[in-house]
Scaffold this motif. Structure first.
Motif, PDB file in Angstrom:
ATOM      1  N   PHE A 142       0.841  -1.202   0.000  1.00  0.00           N
ATOM      2  CA  PHE A 142       0.000   0.000   0.000  1.00  0.00           C
ATOM      3  C   PHE A 142       0.874   1.249   0.000  1.00  0.00           C
ATOM      4  N   GLN A 143       1.908   1.263   0.833  1.00  0.00           N
ATOM      5  CA  GLN A 143       2.809   2.408   0.901  1.00  0.00           C
ATOM      6  C   GLN A 143       3.633   2.560  -0.367  1.00  0.00           C
ATOM      7  N   SER A 144       3.989   1.440  -0.969  1.00  0.00           N
ATOM      8  CA  SER A 144       4.836   1.476  -2.170  1.00  0.00           C
ATOM      9  C   SER A 144       4.045   1.769  -3.437  1.00  0.00           C
ATOM     10  N   GLN A 145       2.716   1.739  -3.351  1.00  0.00           N
ATOM     11  CA  GLN A 145       1.827   1.982  -4.494  1.00  0.00           C
ATOM     12  C   GLN A 145       2.123   1.020  -5.642  1.00  0.00           C
ATOM     13  N   ILE A 146       2.247  -0.244  -5.286  1.00  0.00           N
ATOM     14  CA  ILE A 146       2.436  -1.309  -6.275  1.00  0.00           C
ATOM     15  C   ILE A 146       1.148  -2.120  -6.347  1.00  0.00           C
ATOM     16  N   THR A 147       0.612  -2.273  -7.536  1.00  0.00           N
ATOM     17  CA  THR A 147      -0.615  -3.023  -7.745  1.00  0.00           C
ATOM     18  C   THR A 147      -0.321  -4.524  -7.776  1.00  0.00           C
ATOM     19  N   VAL A 148      -1.147  -5.294  -7.104  1.00  0.00           N
ATOM     20  CA  VAL A 148      -1.015  -6.754  -7.121  1.00  0.00           C
ATOM     21  C   VAL A 148      -2.255  -7.361  -7.771  1.00  0.00           C
ATOM     22  N   ASP A 149      -2.060  -8.031  -8.894  1.00  0.00           N
ATOM     23  CA  ASP A 149      -3.118  -8.830  -9.512  1.00  0.00           C
ATOM     24  C   ASP A 149      -2.849 -10.291  -9.170  1.00  0.00           C
ATOM     25  N   SER A 150      -3.884 -11.048  -8.877  1.00  0.00           N
ATOM     26  CA  SER A 150      -3.670 -12.444  -8.486  1.00  0.00           C
ATOM     27  C   SER A 150      -4.593 -13.393  -9.240  1.00  0.00           C
ATOM     28  N   ILE A 151      -4.013 -14.520  -9.636  1.00  0.00           N
ATOM     29  CA  ILE A 151      -4.722 -15.611 -10.303  1.00  0.00           C
ATOM     30  C   ILE A 151      -4.550 -16.831  -9.411  1.00  0.00           C
ATOM     31  N   ILE A 152      -5.665 -17.376  -8.923  1.00  0.00           N
ATOM     32  CA  ILE A 152      -5.605 -18.383  -7.870  1.00  0.00           C
ATOM     33  C   ILE A 152      -6.292 -19.674  -8.330  1.00  0.00           C
ATOM     34  N   PHE A 153      -5.603 -20.796  -8.155  1.00  0.00           N
ATOM     35  CA  PHE A 153      -6.150 -22.099  -8.530  1.00  0.00           C
ATOM     36  C   PHE A 153      -6.707 -22.852  -7.318  1.00  0.00           C
ATOM     37  N   ASN A 154      -6.867 -22.196  -6.208  1.00  0.00           N
ATOM     38  CA  ASN A 154      -7.165 -22.874  -4.960  1.00  0.00           C
ATOM     39  C   ASN A 154      -8.392 -22.267  -4.301  1.00  0.00           C
ATOM     40  N   LYS A 155      -9.185 -23.088  -3.599  1.00  0.00           N
ATOM     41  CA  LYS A 155     -10.373 -22.604  -2.896  1.00  0.00           C
ATOM     42  C   LYS A 155     -10.160 -22.506  -1.393  1.00  0.00           C
ATOM     43  N   GLU A 156      -8.929 -22.723  -0.937  1.00  0.00           N
ATOM     44  CA  GLU A 156      -8.664 -22.690   0.500  1.00  0.00           C
ATOM     45  C   GLU A 156      -9.026 -21.328   1.089  1.00  0.00           C
ATOM     46  N   GLU A 157      -9.419 -21.317   2.346  1.00  0.00           N
ATOM     47  CA  GLU A 157      -9.833 -20.090   3.025  1.00  0.00           C
ATOM     48  C   GLU A 157      -8.730 -19.039   3.024  1.00  0.00           C
ATOM     49  N   LYS A 158      -7.485 -19.485   3.193  1.00  0.00           N
ATOM     50  CA  LYS A 158      -6.395 -18.530   3.343  1.00  0.00           C
ATOM     51  C   LYS A 158      -6.066 -17.770   2.054  1.00  0.00           C
ATOM     52  N   VAL A 159      -6.489 -18.273   0.900  1.00  0.00           N
ATOM     53  CA  VAL A 159      -6.205 -17.528  -0.320  1.00  0.00           C
ATOM     54  C   VAL A 159      -6.984 -16.225  -0.362  1.00  0.00           C
ATOM     55  N   LYS A 160      -7.991 -16.083   0.514  1.00  0.00           N
ATOM     56  CA  LYS A 160      -8.731 -14.826   0.572  1.00  0.00           C
ATOM     57  C   LYS A 160      -7.810 -13.667   0.945  1.00  0.00           C
ATOM     58  N   GLN A 161      -6.746 -13.957   1.695  1.00  0.00           N
ATOM     59  CA  GLN A 161      -5.795 -12.902   2.043  1.00  0.00           C
ATOM     60  C   GLN A 161      -5.087 -12.377   0.800  1.00  0.00           C
ATOM     61  N   LEU A 162      -4.756 -13.274  -0.123  1.00  0.00           N
ATOM     62  CA  LEU A 162      -4.128 -12.846  -1.367  1.00  0.00           C
ATOM     63  C   LEU A 162      -5.095 -12.014  -2.201  1.00  0.00           C
ATOM     64  N   ALA A 163      -6.351 -12.431  -2.249  1.00  0.00           N
ATOM     65  CA  ALA A 163      -7.369 -11.651  -2.954  1.00  0.00           C
ATOM     66  C   ALA A 163      -7.547 -10.280  -2.314  1.00  0.00           C
ATOM     67  N   SER A 164      -7.528 -10.242  -0.976  1.00  0.00           N
ATOM     68  CA  SER A 164      -7.653  -8.968  -0.259  1.00  0.00           C
ATOM     69  C   SER A 164      -6.494  -8.038  -0.579  1.00  0.00           C
ATOM     70  N   LEU A 165      -5.290  -8.595  -0.679  1.00  0.00           N
ATOM     71  CA  LEU A 165      -4.126  -7.788  -1.030  1.00  0.00           C
ATOM     72  C   LEU A 165      -4.309  -7.161  -2.408  1.00  0.00           C
ATOM     73  N   SER A 166      -4.850  -7.928  -3.340  1.00  0.00           N
ATOM     74  CA  SER A 166      -5.113  -7.385  -4.673  1.00  0.00           C
ATOM     75  C   SER A 166      -6.091  -6.222  -4.609  1.00  0.00           C
ATOM     76  N   HIS A 167      -7.195  -6.408  -3.908  1.00  0.00           N
ATOM     77  CA  HIS A 167      -8.209  -5.342  -3.819  1.00  0.00           C
ATOM     78  C   HIS A 167      -7.655  -4.108  -3.112  1.00  0.00           C
ATOM     79  N   LEU A 168      -6.838  -4.339  -2.098  1.00  0.00           N
ATOM     80  CA  LEU A 168      -6.257  -3.246  -1.322  1.00  0.00           C
ATOM     81  C   LEU A 168      -5.329  -2.373  -2.158  1.00  0.00           C
ATOM     82  N   THR A 169      -4.678  -2.969  -3.149  1.00  0.00           N
ATOM     83  CA  THR A 169      -3.703  -2.249  -3.965  1.00  0.00           C
ATOM     84  C   THR A 169      -4.277  -1.794  -5.309  1.00  0.00           C
ATOM     85  N   GLY A 170      -5.595  -1.943  -5.462  1.00  0.00           N
ATOM     86  CA  GLY A 170      -6.223  -1.525  -6.711  1.00  0.00           C
ATOM     87  C   GLY A 170      -6.119  -2.571  -7.803  1.00  0.00           C
TER      88      GLY A 170
END
Length: 219
Positions: A137-165
Motif C-alpha cells: 500500500f505504501q509502495s503503491q504497487i498493484t497486485v493482480d492475483s490468479i488463484i487455482f485454490n479454494k482454501e480459506e487462506k487464499v482470501k488474504q491474497l485476494a484482499s491484497l489485490s483489492h487493497l492495492t487496486g
C-alpha cells in the motif's frame, strides 16, 4: 514449452492431464504477448516462490529474454513461501525503479506484480499478510492475483489485490481463466476504473481512494 490451450482444455485440466504449471506458464505467455500487442512500454521480471525465492529473470524489456531466463526455467515445489517472496519482489521493484536519492526513475510508470498461486498455505515465512499489505500500500504497487485454490487462506491474497487496486480471480475452468486474462481491463492497467466501494462493506474509511494505512488490519 507448453501445449496450446485448445477447445478441450477443460476436460484435460479436470483430469489433471494438463499441469497447473503448464497452464500458469501459458497464462504468463498470453499476458506478455498481449501487453506487447497493446504497445504498452513495459519491463518484465519473473520470480518463483517455494521454500526459497528465486529471481529467475531480472527486469528486461525483451519478451524473448523473459521467456528464456524465466518461463522456461520454472519448476514446482510443495512449500509456498509467498509473503516473504512478495516482500522481496517489492524491494526489487523499489530498487530498480528509484535512483540513489529515492526518486522515481520512471515517474509515469505503474508498478505491478502478477501472482499465480495454487497453494493455500499463504502465511509461511517470516513476513505476515499485514506486513505485506502495508508495504505494498505504501509502495503503491498493484497486485493482480490468479488463484487455482479454494482454501480459506487464499482470501488474504485476494484482499491484497483489492487493497492495492488490483484484480483477483479464482480459476476453476482453464478456458474461462484465459478469457479473463485477455480482457482489456486486466492487460491495460491504465484503463481500469477506480472503485468507490468500501473494501469492508459499510465502512467508508476503507474506500480505496480514502484509505489510510492505519485502517489496514488483519480483518
Amino acid at each position: 514449452m507448453t501445449r496450446p490451450l485448445n477447445g478441450k482444455i477443460t476436460d484435460i485440466y479436470n483430469k489433471n492431464e494438463f499441469s497447473r504449471l503448464s497452464i500458469s506458464t501459458q497464462y504468463m505467455t498470453e499476458i506478455v504477448d498481449k501487453i506487447y500487442g497493446y504497445k504498452i512500454p513495459s519491463l518484465f521480471g519473473l520470480m518463483t516462490f517455494s521454500d526459497n525465492t528465486d529471481f529467475l529473470c531480472p527486469f528486461t524489456p525483451l519478451i524473448s529474454e523473459f521467456e528464456r531466463k524465466g518461463l522456461y526455467r520454472i519448476s514446482t515445489k510443495e512449500v509456498s513461501n509467498i509473503w516473504d517472496s512478495l516482500s522481496i519482489a517489492c524491494d526489487e521493484i523499489h530498487k530498480f525503479t528509484n535512483d540513489s536519492n529515492g526518486k522515481p526513475k520512471f515517474p509515469n510508470a505503474i508498478n505491478r506484480v502478477i501472482v499465480i498461486s495454487d497453494n493455500g498455505e499463504l502465511n509461511f515465512g517470516k513476513s505476515s499478510y499485514l506486513d505485506i499489505a502495508k508495504k505494498y500500500f505504501q509502495s503503491q504497487i498493484t497486485v493482480d492475483s490468479i488463484i487455482f485454490n479454494k482454501e480459506e487462506k487464499v482470501k488474504q491474497l485476494a484482499s491484497l489485490s483489492h487493497l492495492t487496486g488490483g484484480v483477483s480471480f479464482q480459476v476453476e475452468d482453464a478456458i474461462k481463466g484465459l478469457h479473463l486474462i485477455n480482457e482489456d481491463a486486466f492487460i491495460n492497467i491504465n484503463g481500469r476504473q477506480k472503485s468507490f466501494k468500501p473494501i469492508i462493506p459499510g465502512d467508508r474509511n476503507t474506500i480505496l481512494t480514502k484509505l489510510q494505512i492505519e485502517y489496514i488490519t488483519n480483518e
